[in-house]
Design a protein around this motif. Sequence first.
Motif, short mmCIF file in Angstrom:
data_model
loop_
_atom_site.label_atom_id
_atom_site.label_comp_id
_atom_site.label_asym_id
_atom_site.label_seq_id
_atom_site.Cartn_x
_atom_site.Cartn_y
_atom_site.Cartn_z
N ASN A 1 0.73 -1.08 -0.16
CA ASN A 1 0.14 0.18 -0.07
C ASN A 1 0.93 1.41 -0.03
OD1 ASN A 1 -2.41 -1.64 0.01
ND2 ASN A 1 -2.28 -1.72 2.16
N THR B 1 1.14 -7.79 4.35
CA THR B 1 1.20 -6.47 4.42
C THR B 1 1.48 -5.89 5.95
OG1 THR B 1 0.04 -5.97 2.51
CG2 THR B 1 0.43 -4.08 3.92
N ASP B 2 0.65 -6.19 6.96
CA ASP B 2 0.64 -5.85 8.12
C ASP B 2 2.02 -6.05 8.97
OD1 ASP B 2 -1.85 -5.19 7.65
OD2 ASP B 2 -2.71 -6.43 9.15
N GLN C 1 -3.44 -5.73 17.28
CA GLN C 1 -4.76 -6.06 16.68
C GLN C 1 -5.75 -6.90 17.46
OE1 GLN C 1 -2.74 -7.90 13.00
NE2 GLN C 1 -3.56 -5.90 11.94
N ASN D 1 -7.72 2.64 16.10
CA ASN D 1 -7.97 2.73 14.57
C ASN D 1 -7.08 3.75 13.79
OD1 ASN D 1 -9.39 1.67 12.29
ND2 ASN D 1 -10.55 3.57 12.46
N PHE E 1 -3.60 2.69 13.58
CA PHE E 1 -3.33 1.52 12.82
C PHE E 1 -3.55 2.18 11.33
CE2 PHE E 1 -5.36 -2.11 15.47
CZ PHE E 1 -4.12 -1.99 16.23
N LYS E 2 -4.42 3.24 11.11
CA LYS E 2 -4.46 4.06 9.79
C LYS E 2 -2.95 4.60 9.53
CE LYS E 2 -9.53 4.81 9.33
NZ LYS E 2 -10.59 5.99 9.42
N ILE F 1 -1.96 -0.69 8.90
CA ILE F 1 -2.42 -1.91 8.81
C ILE F 1 -3.82 -2.19 9.24
CG2 ILE F 1 0.01 -2.49 10.02
CD1 ILE F 1 -1.27 -2.46 12.64
N LYS F 2 -4.28 -3.17 9.17
CA LYS F 2 -5.91 -3.51 9.37
C LYS F 2 -6.41 -3.35 10.64
CE LYS F 2 -5.78 -7.41 7.15
NZ LYS F 2 -4.67 -7.35 6.35
N ALA F 3 -7.49 -2.87 11.09
CA ALA F 3 -8.27 -2.75 12.43
C ALA F 3 -9.47 -4.03 12.46
CB ALA F 3 -8.74 -1.65 12.62
N PRO F 4 -8.83 -5.22 12.50
CA PRO F 4 -9.77 -6.51 12.62
C PRO F 4 -10.96 -6.23 13.63
CG PRO F 4 -7.58 -7.14 13.65
CD PRO F 4 -7.68 -5.57 13.29
N GLU F 5 -12.10 -6.45 13.39
CA GLU F 5 -13.28 -6.53 14.33
C GLU F 5 -13.18 -7.87 14.98
OE1 GLU F 5 -15.48 -4.26 14.93
OE2 GLU F 5 -14.38 -2.75 13.77
#
Length: 505
Positions: free
Chosen positions: A178, A341-342, A377, A491, A494-495, A499-503
């Motif tokens: 990204n 990626t993360d 995460q 969040n 992480f942005k 990286i992702k913010a997993p629910e």
Amino acid sequence: QYIERIEIAKAGFVNIFIKKNFIINQLKNLINNQDYQKEYLTIKKENINIEFVSANPTGPIHVAHIRGAVLGDVLSSVLESIGHNVTREYYVNDAGSQIKTLGNSLFKRYQQLFNINIELLSNEYPGSYLIDIAKQIKDKDSDKWLSYKDKVYLNNYFESYSTNYLINKIKEDLSLININFDKFTFESQIVKSKLIDKVFLLLKEKNLIYEGILEKPLGDDGDDWEPRKQLLFRSTTFLDDSDRAFKKADGEWTYFANDAAYHYDKYQRGYDKLINIWGADHIGYIKRMKSIVDATSNKKNYLDVFICQIVRLIKDNNILKMSKRDGNFITLKKIHDKVGTDALRYFMISSKSETPMDFDMDKVIEKNKDNPVFYCQYAYARASSVIRKASEMKNIPNATNSLDIFDETSVSEYEWQIILKILFWPNILLQAAENKQPHRITLYLEDLCSHFHSFWNKGKDDISLRMLDENDIEKTITKLIWLESFKIVLNNAFKIIGIKAPETM
């Protein structure tokens, strides 16, 4: 206004106690304005150019480039998050001897596809990626170039074909993690623009250019060195170790001169600040570059340069040896396919860029508390699960619509510690921006998430500390309010890291 009391502690320390209602109001403000750090922080907004990666287009992006790539991208996001305007730029060195060597190497690979017995020289590029490019040319043009008479056009064709192919490949590989650039500037464009002539006249007017002879470089024990009169830049005027060659004895501009013209081009575009991210092999180049940028911009410290030390890649407890010249290197794509990626983005900014790093490809994908990206995460996913479960309970209203219910008497001391850490987020962001150190964000995340997980575990033994209690709505709403703010801060962080913010996890 917000201080409850001040106490003198031991060893000369001062303890300042903040009023609970002030803390609660800040928490509510965070929830109502999820991008509140821009309002909280008062800064002078600037237009900033960050040049990073800028790997020579002579091969794919590999492990040596990844750290600087992620650092440049995350630093850009940090500065943007507090209100600055940032241009992400890649400088393509598509002029000079390396590109000529690349073109020659590709032409030889092309000839080999027709069973012509020709070998690559020791200074040429042996990587298999050139065979793929040569096959593409063969499929398109057949044997057209084997008997082509115009050697200048032939050389230019293979040089530009390989450069364009590899730049597109570099863009493609960087997009895996990204990273996308706002602008690509080509050295060949800078040369054609004759901007270097303007820089020369500018330096001449300031009496910063003269004809002279440099001393023999330290460590050069060769017998072929001889003193040559050439055009020099008075870099020592700006506290550099020696003056620097600006034009060679044969009348050709030096690489340094082209670089000076490129930075002058950036200055003319009206940026308030220039930032470069370089590899450790460019440390010796910093003083001369900062010197000439100061001279041409009339601004002291207009250019900041940050160095990324090497990354040692570890697999199966072994350090992987690499050599780009030998064609033996591990590409970004191969590492990405292994770890994702993360992990790449998080770990590449998790320590000071000027210190060497070990990147263990096995450990960074482990799902345990020793893996910080997983641990952070997982904290987000845990907080999400509590809020989701609360929404399924009929007698518990939505926390963000019930901010006035916050009951400070039901908040444990441990929770106040977490809340204070949550509210410290804008200060961490400001520190990361001012010091150009994104690793401060990962250190903050790991500290905050460690406290969160610890509190979660306490709830297993102490019923009063559990997140949800259907028999005490006010207490549950209070916890949900700080959980919502906890998620917002994670969040946001992480942005910025990317990286992702997993629910769920």
